[in-house]
Every structure is written in structure tokens, then in C-alpha cells.
Design an enzyme around this catalytic site. Structure first.
Site, mmCIF file in Angstrom:
data_model
loop_
_atom_site.group_PDB
_atom_site.id
_atom_site.type_symbol
_atom_site.label_atom_id
_atom_site.label_comp_id
_atom_site.label_asym_id
_atom_site.label_seq_id
_atom_site.Cartn_x
_atom_site.Cartn_y
_atom_site.Cartn_z
ATOM 1 N N SER A 1 -3.584 -1.977 -7.893
ATOM 2 C CA SER A 1 -2.337 -1.904 -8.284
ATOM 3 C C SER A 1 -1.497 -2.511 -9.990
ATOM 4 O O SER A 1 -0.655 -1.503 -10.737
ATOM 5 C CB SER A 1 -1.450 -2.248 -7.584
ATOM 6 O OG SER A 1 -1.399 -3.846 -7.511
ATOM 7 N N HIS B 1 -6.228 -1.964 -0.245
ATOM 8 C CA HIS B 1 -5.817 -2.989 -0.974
ATOM 9 C C HIS B 1 -3.911 -3.103 -0.290
ATOM 10 O O HIS B 1 -4.469 -3.832 0.600
ATOM 11 C CB HIS B 1 -5.385 -1.926 -2.211
ATOM 12 C CG HIS B 1 -4.543 -2.787 -3.822
ATOM 13 N ND1 HIS B 1 -4.223 -4.138 -3.511
ATOM 14 C CD2 HIS B 1 -3.791 -2.471 -4.420
ATOM 15 C CE1 HIS B 1 -3.847 -4.739 -4.610
ATOM 16 N NE2 HIS B 1 -3.586 -3.605 -5.068
ATOM 17 N N HIS C 1 -12.458 -9.997 -0.580
ATOM 18 C CA HIS C 1 -11.507 -9.674 -1.839
ATOM 19 C C HIS C 1 -12.430 -9.612 -2.725
ATOM 20 O O HIS C 1 -14.058 -10.896 -2.291
ATOM 21 C CB HIS C 1 -11.116 -11.507 -1.516
ATOM 22 C CG HIS C 1 -9.576 -10.726 -2.875
ATOM 23 N ND1 HIS C 1 -10.009 -11.323 -4.308
ATOM 24 C CD2 HIS C 1 -8.680 -10.703 -2.398
ATOM 25 C CE1 HIS C 1 -8.682 -10.901 -4.579
ATOM 26 N NE2 HIS C 1 -7.800 -10.560 -3.553
ATOM 27 N N ARG D 1 -1.904 -17.922 -0.649
ATOM 28 C CA ARG D 1 -0.840 -17.355 -0.407
ATOM 29 C C ARG D 1 -1.054 -16.758 0.952
ATOM 30 O O ARG D 1 0.066 -17.285 1.984
ATOM 31 C CB ARG D 1 -1.225 -15.646 -0.592
ATOM 32 C CG ARG D 1 -0.868 -15.502 -2.617
ATOM 33 C CD ARG D 1 -1.290 -14.778 -3.531
ATOM 34 N NE ARG D 1 -2.288 -13.542 -2.477
ATOM 35 C CZ ARG D 1 -2.917 -12.061 -3.265
ATOM 36 N NH1 ARG D 1 -1.822 -11.641 -3.743
ATOM 37 N NH2 ARG D 1 -4.028 -12.259 -2.194
ATOM 38 N N ASP E 1 -2.809 -10.577 3.119
ATOM 39 C CA ASP E 1 -2.463 -9.087 4.121
ATOM 40 C C ASP E 1 -2.326 -9.970 5.825
ATOM 41 O O ASP E 1 -1.412 -9.022 6.432
ATOM 42 C CB ASP E 1 -2.756 -8.367 3.734
ATOM 43 C CG ASP E 1 -2.548 -7.504 2.133
ATOM 44 O OD1 ASP E 1 -1.322 -7.391 2.483
ATOM 45 O OD2 ASP E 1 -3.675 -7.218 1.762
HETATM 46 N N1 CMX Z 1 -14.194 -6.561 6.991
HETATM 47 C C1 CMX Z 1 -16.223 -5.772 7.402
HETATM 48 N N2 CMX Z 1 -16.816 -5.285 6.020
HETATM 49 C C2 CMX Z 1 -16.116 -5.473 4.622
HETATM 50 C C3 CMX Z 1 -15.330 -6.678 4.316
HETATM 51 C C4 CMX Z 1 -14.142 -6.812 5.845
HETATM 52 N N3 CMX Z 1 -12.753 -7.301 6.200
HETATM 53 N N4 CMX Z 1 -15.382 -6.767 3.293
HETATM 54 C C5 CMX Z 1 -16.603 -6.850 3.137
HETATM 55 N N5 CMX Z 1 -17.127 -5.757 3.439
HETATM 56 C C6 CMX Z 1 -18.121 -4.581 3.373
HETATM 57 C C7 CMX Z 1 -17.617 -4.112 2.476
HETATM 58 O O1 CMX Z 1 -17.239 -2.971 3.073
HETATM 59 C C8 CMX Z 1 -19.098 -3.511 1.442
HETATM 60 O O2 CMX Z 1 -19.384 -3.177 2.877
HETATM 61 P P1 CMX Z 1 -20.587 -2.020 2.010
HETATM 62 O O3 CMX Z 1 -21.601 -2.335 1.137
HETATM 63 O O4 CMX Z 1 -21.469 -1.089 2.848
HETATM 64 O O5 CMX Z 1 -19.960 -1.051 0.698
HETATM 65 C C9 CMX Z 1 -18.960 -5.367 1.619
HETATM 66 O O6 CMX Z 1 -18.841 -6.076 2.860
HETATM 67 C C10 CMX Z 1 -19.433 -6.162 0.364
HETATM 68 O O7 CMX Z 1 -17.908 -5.993 0.158
HETATM 69 P P2 CMX Z 1 -17.545 -7.471 -0.798
HETATM 70 O O8 CMX Z 1 -18.340 -7.619 -2.251
HETATM 71 O O9 CMX Z 1 -17.364 -8.845 0.130
HETATM 72 O O10 CMX Z 1 -16.264 -6.598 -1.304
HETATM 73 P P3 CMX Z 1 -15.803 -5.857 -1.852
HETATM 74 O O11 CMX Z 1 -15.061 -6.782 -3.728
HETATM 75 O O12 CMX Z 1 -16.135 -4.567 -2.506
HETATM 76 O O13 CMX Z 1 -14.170 -4.897 -1.546
HETATM 77 C C11 CMX Z 1 -12.348 -5.523 -0.474
HETATM 78 C C12 CMX Z 1 -12.880 -6.728 -1.444
HETATM 79 C C13 CMX Z 1 -10.892 -6.767 -0.695
HETATM 80 C C14 CMX Z 1 -11.873 -4.251 -1.182
HETATM 81 C C15 CMX Z 1 -12.713 -5.581 1.041
HETATM 82 O O14 CMX Z 1 -13.231 -7.097 1.467
HETATM 83 C C16 CMX Z 1 -11.853 -5.209 2.516
HETATM 84 O O15 CMX Z 1 -12.064 -4.299 2.226
HETATM 85 N N6 CMX Z 1 -11.735 -5.983 3.186
HETATM 86 C C17 CMX Z 1 -10.240 -5.397 4.379
HETATM 87 C C18 CMX Z 1 -8.901 -4.671 3.588
HETATM 88 C C19 CMX Z 1 -8.077 -5.390 3.228
HETATM 89 O O16 CMX Z 1 -7.742 -6.863 3.822
HETATM 90 N N7 CMX Z 1 -7.974 -5.543 1.650
HETATM 91 C C20 CMX Z 1 -6.798 -6.352 1.313
HETATM 92 C C21 CMX Z 1 -7.271 -7.182 0.172
HETATM 93 C C22 CMX Z 1 -5.937 -8.151 -1.130
HETATM 94 C C23 CMX Z 1 -5.099 -6.755 -1.359
HETATM 95 O O17 CMX Z 1 -5.330 -6.345 -1.783
HETATM 96 O O18 CMX Z 1 -3.795 -7.080 -0.713
#
Ligand code: CMX
Length: 444
Positions: free
Chosen positions: A240, A270, A318, A327, A375
Site C-alpha cells: 500500500s 496484505h 512477513h 503491533r 492482522d
Molecule cells: N502460511 C503458509 N505459507 C507461508 C506463509 C504462511 N503464513 N508465509 C509465507 N509462506 C510461504 C510463502 O508462500 C512462500 O512459499 P513459496 O516458496 O511456495 O512461494 C514461502 O513461505 C516463503 O515466503 P517468505 O519469504 O517467508 O514470505 P514472503 O516475503 O514471500 O511473503 C507474506 C510474506 C506476508 C505475503 C506471507 O508470509 C504470507 O502470505 N502470509 C499470510 C498472509 C498475511 O498474513 N499477510 C499479511 C501481512 C501483513 C500485512 O501486510 O498486512
């Protein structure tokens, strides 16, 4: 001295620092880029500048150099509350200074003077199908107000001046942060309260007025203040904030920029994750807990089901953080300190998920951060206070995030940051550089 005057002083004192860095040290290297960063979402590449907040992977967010608890501690509190007003926080985010009593009063008056949302905006939102997602309504509402942009008017006037451009961004930015809670309350009432709209109460601070406008109790006032402040800013690289910065870098005005930022916030990876968390938790309750108490074993099985079906565990992980999000902790403390809430079954369940999910995610072995983010705790509080329409939760995030995004683009313009335009490469190029062990970088 007024907020705008303090800001002008800060900007004038800061500008020579940016100019010197560009002129004298422009070619000093601070990072390098690898192929996985290029394909993998530019993670960890230091290529953005902001002084509004900084996110340390271990410690979490600092607003203007202060931790969350320091921020809450040092800012003037709302009447009868332990939480600061959002208005005091806005002053602090923009200037890095704690407002004096007089400055706060003037800022609060300015908030009130700017909060009027033109009627045509409500008509546009009312014309949308009622099952439109509230984030679509919020983004549309912000975009609809673009015709009021004083920055746009200034740019089109033929008198555009880089030195003073920030002042016009400031006017739009302030209008947006003052209007967005009113717009959000309108959407809430339209969608979930049979369009029973409630007038602004001009005696109240921003958080309290939001509580009032959505028909909430006095206790909810602190929830609103805490929520908006905690969600305001998380440095510049998140979707964002980055989108808002990117769109504004083309000198698109703050309305265009923040409407775009909200569209990014609406993504499930996000800001939408807060609604997903509630959805996941309630589904779990429904499926497993109608005739039994939740147990760690049941939760572990449900978390694995989610992972095995290829979905993420919402509210965990994250891109930058490598520890529990402060937070999250701050909201958890709020729950623990609130009688009733600390014994709430949903809060207890979310606490149990906190005990179980990091272990499951670690065993799963993919995520770099198995800990909860903001979140995973926020929806529980809203639910407890009766805001149970969880598709609205990202709108609340968007109201708070406006503070950070708007403060950032005021400073972007003040410091004359350039239009953003990273360079792309092709897969052929990457393969060639991979084989030769790196790209030969031409000498400057
Ligand atoms: N559950 C399952 N798998 C997860 C995960 C979770 N909560 N968080 C990361 N992973 C997976 C990723 O999908 C990725 O898988 P692939 O290699 O198959 O693509 C792998 O772990 C590596 O990811 P990462 O480097 O640890 O995390 P990223 O920086 O790529 O992504 C985020 C960060 C937040 C998008 C991810 O942790 C996620 O999808 N979390 C769940 C959704 C969420 O809570 N989002 C809110 C974040 C805060 C916000 O912006 O509001």
C-alpha cells in the site's frame, strides 16, 4: 507555531541533506541485487528512502525513531483515555515532534474543518451494488474526490514550482486523512446498518468521532485510536505504501495515489489478511468446536489442512519481520488488559493459535517467519466490540494506513523524489548472467 509552519521548517532544514547525498555521494554503493531478489519481489533491496518509520526485522516498527510503546507513552492523550489522539500522532508523523497543547488544539480544529465529504461521493457509493466489497467502495470514494485536488489544480495552473509543490500535496493529504474516517463510517452504515447514517460530532477527536459515527460504544473509542495509529505506517516497501509512493511519483495527486494504495491493501497477502484470519478462525470454531473445546491437537490438524490445500495461514509470516510483530503484541496487551475481552472465547482461540501455528509453520519449513503479524490479532478486538462484518476490517486498516501514506508523499514532494522507474531485464539476460557468474557492470 502551526503544523504547516513546523513542517516547513523541518523540510527546509532537511533539504540540504538530500541534495548533498545526491551531489557528493550519489555513486556510493549501498546494496547489490541477486537473481532471486529480481524474480522474488525485490525483497530486501535498499532502494527507497523514508524518515517517517523504519522496520527492523527483529524489533519491528519505529515511528520517527520511537517504538510503539514509546509513541503511545509520549504523545498527548485523548480526554479520559490512555491512548493518544490520532491528530497528535499525525502531527508527530509529519514533523517528528510532539505537539504542544496549543499545536494539538489547532491541529484538531483543522481536522474538523477538513472532514466534510462532498455529497456526490456518497451518491456514487450508493449507486454501487450493495454487495460490493467495502474496500472497492472506499477506494472509489477517495478517487471520486480527486476533482477537489488542490495539487492537481496547482499543477494545471501553469505556475507549478518544485519548491512549493509539497504545500499542495499537504493540503490534499490532510483533507484525505480527515475525510477518510467519515467516508469509512458512511460505507459501514450503508452496508451493515440499513443506511442509518450518523452525523459527525464536532466535539470529538478523530477516533472518538469514528466510534460515534458507526454507532459504537464509548469503550470502542480507544480501539479506534489504537487501531488507526498501529496500522498507519510500516516503512515504504509494503504494497500500500509503495503503490501510493509510486503513483504519486508520476505527480499524480494524492487522491489518485491513495486510491491505488488502497487497491493494493485489498490483497489477501496484505491488508485483507485481517478479514481472512477471522474467516479462518470462525470456520474452525464452527467445524470443530460446536460440541467441544478447542484443543492444540485440533488446531494443529486444521492448520495442516490449510497448508496441505495450498493456502497460507493468514496473519502469519512477513516479508521483513522475523519475530512476532509488535503491533500484534500491542493489540494482545490491549486484550489482556481489557476485562471481558481477555476471557473472550475467540481471543482465547487466537491465543491458542499463537501457541501452535509457529511450530506448524516451522515444521512446514517454507516461511522465513513463522510468527504472527498485525492482522492475526486485530479482527478479534473488532469482533468483541460488535464490529462483526469482517469484510470491513481492511477498511479500518485503510483509514489508519492513510496517515502513513499521506505523510510520506508530503515528504516525497518536499524532497523532490524522482519518478520511480526501476530497470527490467529479460529471462535470457538472467540466464546469460547466471552462466557467467554475474553481470559485468559497466564502469560509470
Ligand atoms: N502460511 C503458509 N505459507 C507461508 C506463509 C504462511 N503464513 N508465509 C509465507 N509462506 C510461504 C510463502 O508462500 C512462500 O512459499 P513459496 O516458496 O511456495 O512461494 C514461502 O513461505 C516463503 O515466503 P517468505 O519469504 O517467508 O514470505 P514472503 O516475503 O514471500 O511473503 C507474506 C510474506 C506476508 C505475503 C506471507 O508470509 C504470507 O502470505 N502470509 C499470510 C498472509 C498475511 O498474513 N499477510 C499479511 C501481512 C501483513 C500485512 O501486510 O498486512
Amino acid at each position: 507555531m502551526s503544523l504547516k509552519k513546523v513542517l516547513r521548517q523541518k523540510i527546509e532544514a532537511h533539504r540540504p541533506r538530500t541534495t548533498r547525498l545526491m551531489k557528493e555521494f550519489g555513486k556510493v554503493k549501498i546494496d547489490e541485487v541477486t537473481i532471486d531478489q529480481c524474480i522474488g519481489g525485490a525483497r530486501d533491496i535498499r532502494a527507497l528512502v523514508t524518515d517517517i518509520s523504519y522496520l527492523d526485522p527483529q524489533e519491528g516498527i519505529r515511528f520517527r525513531g520511537k517504538t510503539i510503546s514509546e509513541t503511545f507513552e509520549m504523545l498527548p492523550k485523548a480526554e479520559g483515555s490512555n491512548y493518544p489522539t490520532v491528530e497528535a500522532f499525525w502531527f508527530f508523523l509529519l514533523t517528528g515532534e510532539v505537539p504542544s497543547e496549543e499545536q494539538l488544539e489547532a491541529t484538531m480544529l483543522e481536522f474538523k474543518a477538513r472532514q466534510h465529504v462532498p455529497h456526490y461521493v456518497f451518491e456514487i457509493i450508493r449507486a454501487m451494488p450493495i454487495d460490493t466489497h467495502p474496500m472497492t467502495m472506499l477506494s472509489t470514494g477517495i478517487l471520486a474526490m480527486q476533482k477537489d485536488s488542490v495539487f492537481h489544480e496547482f499543477y494545471s495552473s501553469g505556475q507549478f514550482n518544485k519548491n512549493t509543490a509539497w504545500e499542495y500535496v499537504y493540503e490534499d493529504a490532510f483533507d484525505i486523512v480527515a475525510r477518510i474516517p467519515v467516508l469509512a463510517a458512511y460505507i459501514y452504515n450503508l452496508k451493515y446498518r440499513d443506511n442509518k447514517q450518523i452525523e459527525i460530532n464536532r466535539k470529538l477527536d478523530m477516533g472518538a468521532n469514528f466510534a460515534h459515527m458507526i454507532g459504537q460504544s464509548k469503550e470502542y473509542e480507544d480501539v479506534a485510536r489504537m487501531y488507526f495509529i498501529l496500522h498507519s505506517d510500516h516503512e515504504s516497501g509494503n504494497v500500500s505504501a509503495h503503490t501510493t509512493h509510486l503513483v504519486h511519483s508520476a505527480l499524480s495527486d494524492p487522491y489518485y495515489a491513495y486510491s491505488a494504495g488502497l487497491n493494493g491493501l485489498a490483497g489477501p497477502l496484505h491488508g485483507l489478511a485481517n478479514q481472512e484470519v477471522l474467516y479462518w478462525t470462525l470456520k474452525f470454531q464452527q467445524k470443530y468446536c460446536s460440541d467441544q473445546e478447542p484443543t492444540r491437537e485440533l488446531l494443529t490438524a486444521a492448520l495442516w489442512d490449510t497448508l496441505n490445500s495450498g493456502q497460507v495461514i493468514p496473519g502469519y509470516g512477513h516479508a521483513v519481520l522475523r519475530k512476532t510483530d509488535p503491533r500484534y503484541t500491542s493489540q494482545r496487551e490491549f486484550c489482556l488488559n481489557t476485562p471481558g475481552l481477555r476471557d473472550d472465547p475467540l481471543f482465547k482461540l487466537v491465543s491458542m493459535i499463537y501457541e501452535v501455528a509457529p511450530g506448524v509453520l516451522t515444521e512446514h519449513g517454507k516461511t522465513k517467519n513463522p510468527w504472527p503479524n498485525v492482522d492475526s490479532q486485530s479482527g478479534v478486538i473488532q469482533w468483541y466490540y460488535g464490529v462483526r462484518e469482517f469484510d470491513f476490517y481492511t477498511v479500518l486498516f485503510g483509514v489508519g494506513r492513510a496517515l502513513g501514506c499521506m505523510a510520506n508523499i508530503v515528504w516525497d514532494r518536499a524532497l523532490g523524489y524522482a519518478i520511480e522507474r526501476p530497470k527490467s531485464v529479460t529471462t535470457d539476460m538472467l540466464e546469460k548472467w547466471a552462466e557467467q557468474g554475474g553481470r559485468e557492470i559497466p564502469k560509470a
